[in-house]
Design a protein around this motif. Structure first.
Motif, PDB file in Angstrom:
ATOM      1  N   THR A 398       0.966  -1.138  -0.023  1.00 27.84           N
ATOM      2  CA  THR A 398       0.062   0.007  -0.017  1.00 27.84           C
ATOM      3  C   THR A 398       1.031   1.060  -0.093  1.00 27.84           C
ATOM      4  O   THR A 398       2.210   1.257  -0.147  1.00 27.84           O
ATOM      5  N   PHE A 399       0.271   2.455  -0.050  1.00 23.14           N
ATOM      6  CA  PHE A 399       1.062   3.704  -0.082  1.00 23.14           C
ATOM      7  C   PHE A 399       1.314   4.055   1.715  1.00 23.14           C
ATOM      8  O   PHE A 399       0.670   3.484   2.509  1.00 23.14           O
ATOM      9  N   TRP A 400       2.500   4.652   1.752  1.00 22.61           N
ATOM     10  CA  TRP A 400       3.025   4.826   2.906  1.00 22.61           C
ATOM     11  C   TRP A 400       1.932   5.396   4.038  1.00 22.61           C
ATOM     12  O   TRP A 400       2.246   4.754   5.122  1.00 22.61           O
ATOM     13  N   SER A 401       1.208   6.240   3.855  1.00 24.42           N
ATOM     14  CA  SER A 401       0.525   6.905   4.696  1.00 24.42           C
ATOM     15  C   SER A 401      -0.736   5.881   5.203  1.00 24.42           C
ATOM     16  O   SER A 401      -1.276   5.828   6.363  1.00 24.42           O
ATOM     17  N   ASN A 402      -0.876   4.934   4.533  1.00 27.23           N
ATOM     18  CA  ASN A 402      -1.796   3.682   4.818  1.00 27.23           C
ATOM     19  C   ASN A 402      -1.250   2.355   5.367  1.00 27.23           C
ATOM     20  O   ASN A 402      -1.831   1.566   5.894  1.00 27.23           O
ATOM     21  N   LEU A 403       0.285   2.376   5.529  1.00 29.82           N
ATOM     22  CA  LEU A 403       1.043   1.265   5.997  1.00 29.82           C
ATOM     23  C   LEU A 403       0.499   0.925   7.429  1.00 29.82           C
ATOM     24  O   LEU A 403       0.473  -0.296   7.793  1.00 29.82           O
ATOM     25  N   PRO A 404       0.523   1.650   8.473  1.00 25.36           N
ATOM     26  CA  PRO A 404       0.445   1.302   9.703  1.00 25.36           C
ATOM     27  C   PRO A 404      -1.219   0.787   9.812  1.00 25.36           C
ATOM     28  O   PRO A 404      -1.355  -0.385  10.628  1.00 25.36           O
ATOM     29  N   ALA A 405      -2.212   1.424   9.298  1.00 24.35           N
ATOM     30  CA  ALA A 405      -3.241   0.783   9.632  1.00 24.35           C
ATOM     31  C   ALA A 405      -3.554  -0.419   8.778  1.00 24.35           C
ATOM     32  O   ALA A 405      -4.448  -1.484   9.240  1.00 24.35           O
ATOM     33  N   LEU A 406      -3.056  -0.846   7.586  1.00 24.18           N
ATOM     34  CA  LEU A 406      -3.090  -2.277   6.838  1.00 24.18           C
ATOM     35  C   LEU A 406      -2.454  -3.136   7.819  1.00 24.18           C
ATOM     36  O   LEU A 406      -2.852  -4.099   7.850  1.00 24.18           O
ATOM     37  N   ARG A 407      -1.382  -2.740   8.478  1.00 29.98           N
ATOM     38  CA  ARG A 407      -0.493  -3.824   9.208  1.00 29.98           C
ATOM     39  C   ARG A 407      -1.405  -4.201  10.405  1.00 29.98           C
ATOM     40  O   ARG A 407      -1.772  -5.704  10.490  1.00 29.98           O
ATOM     41  N   THR A 408      -2.130  -3.219  11.016  1.00 31.24           N
ATOM     42  CA  THR A 408      -2.875  -3.489  12.129  1.00 31.24           C
ATOM     43  C   THR A 408      -4.130  -4.260  11.710  1.00 31.24           C
ATOM     44  O   THR A 408      -4.621  -5.245  12.323  1.00 31.24           O
ATOM     45  N   ALA A 409      -4.855  -3.828  10.706  1.00 30.31           N
ATOM     46  CA  ALA A 409      -6.050  -4.445  10.260  1.00 30.31           C
ATOM     47  C   ALA A 409      -5.715  -5.993   9.798  1.00 30.31           C
ATOM     48  O   ALA A 409      -6.706  -6.918  10.179  1.00 30.31           O
ATOM     49  N   VAL A 410      -4.895  -6.367   9.089  1.00 29.88           N
ATOM     50  CA  VAL A 410      -4.605  -7.637   8.797  1.00 29.88           C
ATOM     51  C   VAL A 410      -4.016  -8.514   9.700  1.00 29.88           C
ATOM     52  O   VAL A 410      -4.382  -9.541  10.087  1.00 29.88           O
ATOM     53  N   THR A 411      -3.315  -7.873  10.699  1.00 35.80           N
ATOM     54  CA  THR A 411      -2.858  -8.702  11.917  1.00 35.80           C
ATOM     55  C   THR A 411      -3.877  -9.194  13.036  1.00 35.80           C
ATOM     56  O   THR A 411      -4.190 -10.138  13.184  1.00 35.80           O
ATOM     57  N   ASP A 412      -4.809  -8.131  13.036  1.00 34.96           N
ATOM     58  CA  ASP A 412      -6.167  -8.447  13.855  1.00 34.96           C
ATOM     59  C   ASP A 412      -6.844  -9.499  13.119  1.00 34.96           C
ATOM     60  O   ASP A 412      -7.586 -10.279  13.738  1.00 34.96           O
ATOM     61  N   ALA A 413      -7.111  -9.250  11.813  1.00 35.31           N
ATOM     62  CA  ALA A 413      -7.980 -10.293  10.929  1.00 35.31           C
ATOM     63  C   ALA A 413      -7.548 -11.686  11.192  1.00 35.31           C
ATOM     64  O   ALA A 413      -8.184 -12.467  11.392  1.00 35.31           O
ATOM     65  N   ALA A 462      -9.330 -15.674   4.364  1.00 36.20           N
ATOM     66  CA  ALA A 462     -10.433 -15.002   3.927  1.00 36.20           C
ATOM     67  C   ALA A 462     -10.476 -13.707   4.564  1.00 36.20           C
ATOM     68  O   ALA A 462     -11.042 -12.387   4.247  1.00 36.20           O
ATOM     69  N   ALA A 463     -10.394 -13.804   5.887  1.00 41.56           N
ATOM     70  CA  ALA A 463     -10.334 -12.652   6.935  1.00 41.56           C
ATOM     71  C   ALA A 463      -9.354 -11.844   6.562  1.00 41.56           C
ATOM     72  O   ALA A 463      -9.326 -10.426   6.368  1.00 41.56           O
ATOM     73  N   ALA A 464      -8.135 -12.238   6.402  1.00 34.60           N
ATOM     74  CA  ALA A 464      -6.961 -11.301   5.888  1.00 34.60           C
ATOM     75  C   ALA A 464      -7.329 -10.672   4.567  1.00 34.60           C
ATOM     76  O   ALA A 464      -7.149  -9.549   4.451  1.00 34.60           O
ATOM     77  N   ASN A 465      -7.957 -11.587   3.592  1.00 35.32           N
ATOM     78  CA  ASN A 465      -8.456 -10.849   2.467  1.00 35.32           C
ATOM     79  C   ASN A 465      -9.175  -9.541   2.449  1.00 35.32           C
ATOM     80  O   ASN A 465      -9.036  -8.555   1.948  1.00 35.32           O
ATOM     81  N   ALA A 466     -10.192  -9.865   3.463  1.00 36.38           N
ATOM     82  CA  ALA A 466     -11.312  -8.844   3.608  1.00 36.38           C
ATOM     83  C   ALA A 466     -10.619  -7.415   4.049  1.00 36.38           C
ATOM     84  O   ALA A 466     -10.811  -6.483   4.019  1.00 36.38           O
ATOM     85  N   ALA A 467      -9.681  -7.865   5.076  1.00 36.93           N
ATOM     86  CA  ALA A 467      -8.839  -6.654   5.796  1.00 36.93           C
ATOM     87  C   ALA A 467      -8.137  -5.973   4.835  1.00 36.93           C
ATOM     88  O   ALA A 467      -8.142  -4.517   4.881  1.00 36.93           O
TER      89      ALA A 467
END
Lengths: 521, 521
Positions: A398-413, A462-467
């Motif tokens: 993803t783009f840099w500004s979205n990286l922290p949110a993406l990591r959290t979302a996928v890890t949590d999923a 599937a949960a990771a894909n959705a995240a």
């Protein structure tokens, strides 16, 4: 290569003590031992006589095999679900025959024969797909062949002035480096599948190697490409860059065997590096480390290798059998590698920036340990599976500004989906590829296997894909689409873009025999 | 902008004395003065009532015009043949109306209306095509509109962390820089058409700017793209790079309005440079200069601007109205520009390499003169045409090892074809864009006009095209395909690739209304 064990059997590793106790903590108990290859039952080869005759006409009888071991060796790829099924003795979707053409013209002839006889064709180079890229839909076809390009493994041309080389699709990573080293050159492409994967697969799946910061992604290296399709040949690459219409090379790259068989590729090469210097750095947090990587990616100088593990990966260092990667007192480990001639100036400039951004230098040891072990990590999967662990990886960008949110979302999923199944998971993450505008995230997941581990992983995935889609990121940074990501991929590019790809496929492959079900449904 | 005079009328230039005497030497005698715009006759606007009503419904009556001047201003582009025809009063292929949508949804609505009513649509941004990209085939259509995106000229988003910006397609070059400078950013894209061309055109035609060595080509800057088509919207760019199938952004880039209307683009941006330092260098020969450029392109460090004129261009310096480019005592002039913060280190490193490779430093004067005048050169074309000269440019690219042969072949072809017509020509050449594996060649041709100058140039251009194809190079490095290069483009990519593009077009544009005849016949 062994059909369901990673890489070179001579390099198999045992599980380190620390891993065994970690697995006990996760509730893993010894898993099933795999069925021996010779005991795996195969369906009768379904290739009708006339089809087999036409294919044999195209390549010669010596190069068509329905041998038990050959068929099993060409059954699916190297994802954990692929391996779990094969370990359990399930080879129901083995190809009916393995066909090995020796020339571009023979590939054309095979494709023509298969189109006439409705035989699905799975282009096969290294066979290392981890996204179901070698698991075609058999429905509606009279048979399935694996089209193995291993005989097409030559270096066709070298242009030292332009620094290009033309390699056949079946050249595997180490062989490409050997061939080029005779000219003092390197490709510089080192994905984790390096020992098994080949040039054609790199191109077909838009591979990215561990040295992508310095050498670029594989799709950035390609200046020319030759594609065999049932409708004929496409040959592209009259110049490094051009304004002559869309860049159709970039339509072939990533086409995963669904739009044709890449038979050779002309790539940009570089002088073999005279020096290789790797270092470890520790950052107080993933955010601090990511900011440092971003600074280097945006303002330079850019090292050849640049990676950052998150706190969990740094602590576990599962990726390192030797445990030498500086795991321990918290923080996040970065690996910074420089290759080339006279790297000391760049090394000093990078050091200054990393110090300035809160990095703590750990010296060459963790860097060299990573370099030594970088192709060994996947060997751990086999003993982990035998020990009752489920282990798999996935990746996105993803783009840099979205990286922290993406990591959290996928890890949590991933954590949530596996905990909900009663198998709490370790989820590790690292950045391994950086760009001016963003970066990739690579996740490793370990938990205890449930009896149906394939279904267990399907739910987590599937949960990771959705995240990933929820965060607006791409479903894959370098593994590809295959069959596993097909549905999410269709969402990512949207229905009209899917129609565009379908129309291209109808043109180059009117009978729809090329890797059916891969990329497009 | 004036319909047939380059750029900003306030910046028009008179022919320098030296040029006048050179023209006399070439046999040019005063050409015809252009027909005044108000005297150019136009065919009656052919748009049928229901079509006009549907289009007006889509954008509002204020944004549909069949005004005389508006139609003429949207007649063809800025190639010399385009201008010669307009100067002669020929506006036979003027659009029937100029339509100015304000939003992506309005573009979709116009495309839908035009598909229903069989109206050809010429997407129009800056209108600066020099390859017949705005000259659609009218046959089989009930009318032709120019779809002018000038109202869509906003900066939609800036992400300073990821260093990306989303710009609407109608933003012209200088406006983009103004919008971005408010955020301390620059796009860094400065093609010679900069003052007129727009973001959508840069993307549609795979533009390359004069600072491509430092900032990259436009197609390398694009990370996201939104395309309106008669079949709906395609929105691409979930990450900087991805392995999710083919890179479809690269299918839209270079599609020249034939596959859709690009309505916005997300581009990588950079901090506005704090310093700009330009220098001139002289090399004893084109070969020596090209070797120096190749060294920098392959091993670095790479300046922001890097150009090399051949002996003829260096001697004439036609490109510089002020004559300050160091023309004179033989050799080849190179321009080396550095932009950024703290450029002195890179400047010193580049100097050392150029000295080592036989370059003679000419100091900042020729560099600054080039920078000052870089958008002024094309203004010379108008007085040259009025003075009876035929002047036009063309460009190509190839791999480094093929560059000398390509330059000779194209120069010889142009010289020969024009001498054969009794109009000996000056053929000037420069390298203006470099890559690790190759470079572009840009040719400027000047000779006396014959009575049918359009036919005269057609013959010379055909010879150049044949030489380019014969040398295996690309028919265009950054001007695009348009209608002028269509046939040679089809040879370059081959019949199956043409079929692929046709199938894509059928999917996104079933009625075939998008820029008919451009890119594909």
């Amino acid at each position: 290569m062994h059909p369901y064990l990673w890489g070179d059997p001579a390099q198999a590793v045992a599980l380190p003590e620390a891993a065994t106790s970690a697995l006990a903590h996760l509730g893993a108990t010894a898993g099933a031992e795999p069925v021996a290859v010779s005991d795996i039952a195969l369906p009768e080869p379904a290739l009708p006589g006339p089809a087999r005759a036409a294919i044999t006409d195209a390549v010669g009888a010596d190069h068509v095999s329905s041998d038990h071991d050959a068929r099993i060796a060409h059954t699916r790829g190297w994802s954990t679900p692929d391996l779990l099924r094969l370990r359990a003795g399930d080879a129901t979707d083995a190809p009916d025959a393995v066909v090995c053409p020796g020339t571009h013209e023979e590939v054309l002839a095979v494709l023509s024969a298969c189109s006439r006889h409705r035989i699905a064709v799975v282009p096969f180079c290294g066979g290392t797909s981890v996204v179901g890229g070698l698991n075609p839909a058999r429905d509606g076809f009279a048979g399935v062949i694996a089209l193995d390009l291993r005989r097409m493994d030559g270096l066709l041309a070298v242009d030292p002035v332009s620094r290009t080389a033309t390699l056949q699709a079946g050249v595997r990573g180490p062989h490409a480096e050997r061939l080029l080293s005779e000219h003092g050159l390197t490709l510089g492409h080192f994905p984790q599948s390096y020992e098994g994967a080949s040039i054609g697969g790199y191109a077909a799946a838009r591979s990215a190697g561990q040295s992508s910061a310095g050498y670029g992604r594989f799709d950035e290296m390609v200046v020319g490409i030759v594609l065999a399709t049932p409708s004929g040949t496409v040959e592209l690459g009259s110049a490094p860059m051009s304004a002559a219409g869309p860049d159709l090379r970039q339509l072939v790259l990533g086409s995963e065997g669904a739009l044709g068989v890449i038979t050779s590729v002309t790539v940009r090469v570089r002088p073999a590096p005279e020096q290789r210097v790797y270092e470890g750095w520790r950052f107080p947090s993933f955010e601090a480390g990511a900011a440092a990587l971003r600074r280097l990616a945006q303002d330079g100088p850019l090292p050849t290798v640049l990676r950052l593990s998150d706190e969990a990966e740094t602590a576990v260092n599962l990726a390192d059998p030797g445990g030498a990667l500086g795991g321990g007192p918290g923080g996040c480990l970065a690996i910074v590698g420089h290759e080339g001639s006279a790297v000391s100036g760049r090394q000093a400039a990078v050091r200054e920036i990393l110090l300035d951004l809160g990095g703590e230098p750990l010296g060459p040891e963790p860097g060299e340990a990573w370099r030594e072990g970088r192709f060994r990590a996947p060997y751990l999967r086999d003993p982990l599976l035998s020990a009752g662990a489920l282990v798999e990886t996935l990746e996105t960008a993803t783009f840099w500004s979205n990286l922290p949110a993406l990591r959290t979302a996928v890890t949590d999923a991933l954590t949530g989906a596996l905990a909900a199944q009663g198998t709490p998971a370790l989820v590790l993450c690292h950045i391994s590829h950086v760009y001016e505008t963003g970066a990739s995230l690579y996740f490793t997941v370990v938990c205890a296997q449930k009896p149906d581990a394939v279904a267990q992983w399907r739910e987590a995935k599937a949960a990771a894909n959705a995240a990933i889609r929820g965060a607006g990121a791409t479903i894959t940074h370098h593994h590809g689409v295959g069959t596993d990501h097909r549905a999410t991929y269709a969402e990512e590019i949207g229905p009209l873009a899917v129609d565009v790809l379908r129309s291209v496929k109808r043109t180059v492959d009117p009978a729809g025999v090329l890797n059916p079900g891969v990329l497009l449904s």
